[in-house]
Design an enzyme around this catalytic site. Structure first.
Site, PDB file in Angstrom:
ATOM      1  CB  CYS A  34      -0.945   0.014   1.196  1.00 52.62           C
ATOM      2  SG  CYS A  34      -0.083   0.030   2.771  1.00 52.62           S
ATOM      3  CB  CYS A 103      -3.524  -0.956   8.902  1.00 51.87           C
ATOM      4  SG  CYS A 103      -4.413  -1.091   7.339  1.00 51.87           S
TER       5      CYS A 103
END
Ligand code: FES
Length: 147
Positions: A34, A103
């Site tokens: 990402c 994350c």
């Protein structure tokens, strides 16, 4: 709702944002997929994390997980900080959608990287089993053992 109240709260009002100019340890990690980057700063005194700040250039979940991770390690011992798992971070936030779990991994890795930096700067030997494969700083040594 996709995100818990707690995630939204930490996303909107992240705690401990910033830098510590004279930090005792700085950890920077990124997710290649990402492109998000997280940097964690710690101050250590007598093995206790007396202050912690973070800068995250990334998604809302990355901001929320790093924010709560700072709260979870502040005032704790280095050992406790190293035991912080991404699972504990997710639980403290009241959950994350499955595609956002990575994350929280970034938050765990940033804390560990900051502690590693502190260890390295102070020439302290550490228990590398606390680092998961892939983030273990002595990964090359493991490679050698396996050969
Ligand atoms: Fe990259 Fe969240 S999408 S850390």
């Amino acid at each position: 709702m996709l995100y818990s109240e707690k995630v939204m709260d930490h996303f909107r009002n992240p705690r401990n944002v910033g830098e510590i100019p004279d930090a005792d340890g700085i950890g920077e990690v990124g997710n290649a997929k990402c492109g998000d980057i997280m940097r964690m700063y710690i101050k250590v005194s007598d093995n206790i994390i007396t202050d912690v700040k973070f800068m995250t250039f990334g998604c809302g979940s990355a901001i929320a997980t790093s924010s709560i991770a700072t709260e979870m390690i502040k005032g704790k011992s280095i050992d406790d900080a190293l035991d912080l798992t991404n699972k504990a971070v997710v639980e403290a936030l009241g959950g994350l959608p499955a595609h956002k779990i990575h994350c929280s991994v970034l938050a765990e890795e940033a804390v560990k990287a900051a502690v590693k930096d502190y260890y390295d700067k102070n020439h302290i030997t550490y228990d590398c089993s606390k680092y998961s494969v892939g983030t273990c700083p002595c990964i090359h040594e493991h490679d050698n053992i396996e050969q």
